[in-house]
Design a protein around this motif. Structure first.
Motif, PDB file in Angstrom:
ATOM      1  N   GLU B  89       0.829  -1.019  -0.228  1.00 41.11           N
ATOM      2  CA  GLU B  89      -0.117  -0.003  -0.077  1.00 41.11           C
ATOM      3  C   GLU B  89       0.845   1.182  -0.008  1.00 41.11           C
ATOM      4  OE1 GLU B  89      -3.175  -0.226   2.975  1.00 41.11           O
ATOM      5  OE2 GLU B  89      -3.573   1.837   2.860  1.00 41.11           O
ATOM      6  N   ILE B  90       1.849   1.155   0.955  1.00 39.21           N
ATOM      7  CA  ILE B  90       2.609   2.292   0.872  1.00 39.21           C
ATOM      8  C   ILE B  90       3.695   2.661  -0.547  1.00 39.21           C
ATOM      9  CG2 ILE B  90       4.857   3.451   1.949  1.00 39.21           C
ATOM     10  CD1 ILE B  90       2.258   3.030   3.789  1.00 39.21           C
ATOM     11  N   TYR B  95       5.551   5.809  -2.259  1.00 41.14           N
ATOM     12  CA  TYR B  95       6.582   5.809  -1.091  1.00 41.14           C
ATOM     13  C   TYR B  95       7.394   4.874  -1.031  1.00 41.14           C
ATOM     14  CZ  TYR B  95       5.155  10.622  -0.414  1.00 41.14           C
ATOM     15  OH  TYR B  95       4.644  12.107  -0.652  1.00 41.14           O
ATOM     16  N   HIS B  98       9.587   3.557   1.531  1.00 43.01           N
ATOM     17  CA  HIS B  98       9.082   3.366   2.862  1.00 43.01           C
ATOM     18  C   HIS B  98       8.151   2.123   2.872  1.00 43.01           C
ATOM     19  CE1 HIS B  98      10.124   7.105   4.748  1.00 43.01           C
ATOM     20  NE2 HIS B  98       9.754   7.530   3.482  1.00 43.01           N
ATOM     21  N   VAL B 100       6.858  -1.467   3.010  1.00 43.57           N
ATOM     22  CA  VAL B 100       6.730  -2.387   4.100  1.00 43.57           C
ATOM     23  C   VAL B 100       8.081  -3.648   4.105  1.00 43.57           C
ATOM     24  CG1 VAL B 100       4.223  -1.840   4.786  1.00 43.57           C
ATOM     25  CG2 VAL B 100       5.015  -4.028   3.088  1.00 43.57           C
ATOM     26  N   HIS B 280       7.780  18.786   3.346  1.00 46.96           N
ATOM     27  CA  HIS B 280       8.033  17.375   3.097  1.00 46.96           C
ATOM     28  C   HIS B 280       9.168  16.965   2.456  1.00 46.96           C
ATOM     29  CE1 HIS B 280       6.446  13.591   2.024  1.00 46.96           C
ATOM     30  NE2 HIS B 280       6.183  13.746   0.785  1.00 46.96           N
ATOM     31  N   GLY B 281       9.533  15.841   2.729  1.00 47.76           N
ATOM     32  CA  GLY B 281      10.899  15.137   2.260  1.00 47.76           C
ATOM     33  C   GLY B 281      11.328  13.999   2.759  1.00 47.76           C
ATOM     34  N   GLY B 282      12.482  13.715   2.879  1.00 47.34           N
ATOM     35  CA  GLY B 282      13.180  12.339   3.337  1.00 47.34           C
ATOM     36  C   GLY B 282      13.720  11.658   2.395  1.00 47.34           C
ATOM     37  N   PRO B 283      14.033  10.504   2.583  1.00 46.13           N
ATOM     38  CA  PRO B 283      14.750   9.702   1.437  1.00 46.13           C
ATOM     39  C   PRO B 283      13.761   9.443   0.263  1.00 46.13           C
ATOM     40  CG  PRO B 283      13.957   8.117   3.317  1.00 46.13           C
ATOM     41  CD  PRO B 283      13.615   9.467   3.689  1.00 46.13           C
TER      42      PRO B 283
END
Lengths: 336, 336
Positions: B89-90, B95, B98, B100, B280-283
């Motif tokens: 789902e992610i 994403y 992220h 699972v 917003h951000g991140g890897p």
């Protein structure tokens, strides 16, 4: 007037007058006590001397300045706690609380019979005709707590089919539940350990209640969302614990809408980075939502006035503060 | 292999093999050194022992595990630095970093002739046929720095007519400029004090260059945007100063897209609250963008491979690290 922490007095003061040609003076139909009024009342926020209190208001226009074009005496109006011109580029983008001509806290002293509203044309929205008396509390809620809860839900990108968690069971959190329901959320998890507030959350559309807080609260939200976290989380407290709880309860790619005025919050960059969430919030541009909220209230589609669980005449304002301070009341309405 | 800070060695190691039925083994066509490889190289990030380096890769599939359905030996493939199943789902929400079932840092050791790629079906994207040799650097860039700069621009909601500021003039920042141009930005302000990087930023589409940093840099951005700040700011550094610079250069209601891996960052809650920005951000979920980026590169619509300003054979990898460490090179490509 707040003279010192815990020392709230009702006093006779001169009536406000038109000071700028863009001002209006309104006669309050009702006013109320805000959760944020409790910061100085509790002495957590310093005051420099006696401070006129109140920034939530509805009422009838008494008089307008010479440059006011759209607002007219006799109209029933709702405004917001930031005066804004509603014409600058920032206002047009929907961020009236950051208007280039904004006047924070305006009006100062809305817990009164009359109030001066700067930038009246931009700040005030007239209702279509004189509202029924029983709609006044809901229109008053639109002025701040409903508009703020609504903004939080919009900032958290609540939409059809989403799962929403709400951190904070004050008036704003509860009305965040109402907003989430209106915006089509499928599942709304209210985080509350107070039975009467849980009940109100359910009336506003909460499908689940989580009583745990902090890491345990986050674990419960994960349990309820296949281990992923909520799509949208509304943060309506403003502490370090509540912000981290909100961020950790949100799935990667999900959205935190935070409206609790931050007190002593410091967000760890690395954790935020690897969380992959969206973060948006701040002082709510209530003005953006007022036309829609007034319509929904007029249609009796929503009843946000239910957050007022204590009604007192203005001269008993001190009792209203005390009841909220002691969490005996969610929100106090003051009749004028 | 990184043995200790500054001690990078090229060694013979056993060829990787299929370990899981969902694995593929690829023969690298080219590989490169990432800005994030410099953290352990500089000793800022601890290593526990000799570490195989590299997580950016393009190449030809040699062998696949028994459960791999879509990737076939002989295909030229591009992947990303996080292995993901691309079905959860992610992942479906875009994403993949992220996921699972994600495997961070996969593959470990892509600065090599061969690499094992976990979750091959989800992680790898095949090009339509064998690409021309001169497209290999651009496809390699897509594997991380282009995908990351692109995500930053998307996270910052860059779109037609927007004004974008870019904090950081490394490969990711420069490709954030390229992404902003592709996404329709009207004005792109590169923040850089290095002449060759300013030049590359302009080639990628920057319309303005700001050499000031910190508060002065913010003041220059405000000057260029009617005092309001940029609509969108890309943060591609990851320090406290760069994050605050990005937040402060963004107008209320605007968007910060941050992809610099946060090191020692702590965001002041009150300032963030009253800024009214989106964060917003991140890897970066590079996998989300790979099909589109491969298409743009194949069409020769973009030329992100220009960020490689030093090319060395794999056995001289140590020189490539040194050049980037000393900021003599933006990014080193290693031929295999």
């Amino acid at each position: 007037m707040l003279h010192a922490p815990g020392d709230l007095r009702v006093e006779d003061r001169p009536d406000p007058t038109i000071e700028q040609p863009t001002d209006a003076v309104i006669r309050l139909a009702a006013t109320c006590v805000c959760g944020s009024d409790l910061w100085p009342y509790r002495g957590i926020e310093q005051i420099d001397g006696p401070r006129p209190m109140g920034h939530e208001y509805v009422g009838v226009v008494e008089e307008v300045g010479s440059d006011v074009r759209h607002v007219r005496p006799g109209q029933f109006v709702v405004g917001s706690f930031f005066a804004s011109d509603n014409t600058c580029e920032i206002c047009r983008a929907g961020y009236q609380t950051h208007c280039v001509h904004r006047q924070p806290g305006a009006p100062t002293g809305a817990q009164a019979q009359f109030a001066r509203i700067p930038l009246a044309d931009g700040t005030l929205v007239a209702t279509p005709g004189m509202p029924d008396d029983d709609l006044v509390p809901s229109l008053l809620a639109a002025s701040d707590v409903l508009g703020t809860g609504w903004f939080a839900a919009v900032a958290a990108e609540v939409g059809p089919g989403t799962t929403v968690a709400v951190v904070g069971d004050g008036a704003v959190g509860l009305l965040g539940v109402l907003a989430a329901r209106q915006l089509g959320a499928e599942r709304i998890i209210a985080m509350s350990r107070h039975e009467p507030r849980q009940q109100l959350a359910k009336e506003f559309g909460a499908t689940d209640v989580v009583v745990e807080r902090g890491d345990e609260g986050v674990a419960r939200i994960k349990d309820l969302t296949d281990g992923l976290g909520a799509h949208s989380v509304i943060e309506a407290v403003g502490t370090q614990e509540s912000m981290l709880q909100a961020i950790r309860a949100t799935r990667a790619g999900g959205h935190v809408g935070y409206v609790g005025v931050a007190h002593g919050v410091s967000l760890p960059g690395e954790e935020l980075f690897f969380s992959g969430v969206h973060l948006h919030g701040g002082p709510a541009p209530v003005r953006r939502f007022l036309p829609e909220l007034i319509q929904l209230i007029g249609d009796r589609a929503i009843d946000p006035g239910k957050v007022f669980d204590l009604t007192l005449p203005l001269d008993r304002a001190a009792e209203g503060y005390r009841a909220m301070d002691e969490r005996r009341a969610v929100k106090t309405l003051l009749t004028v």
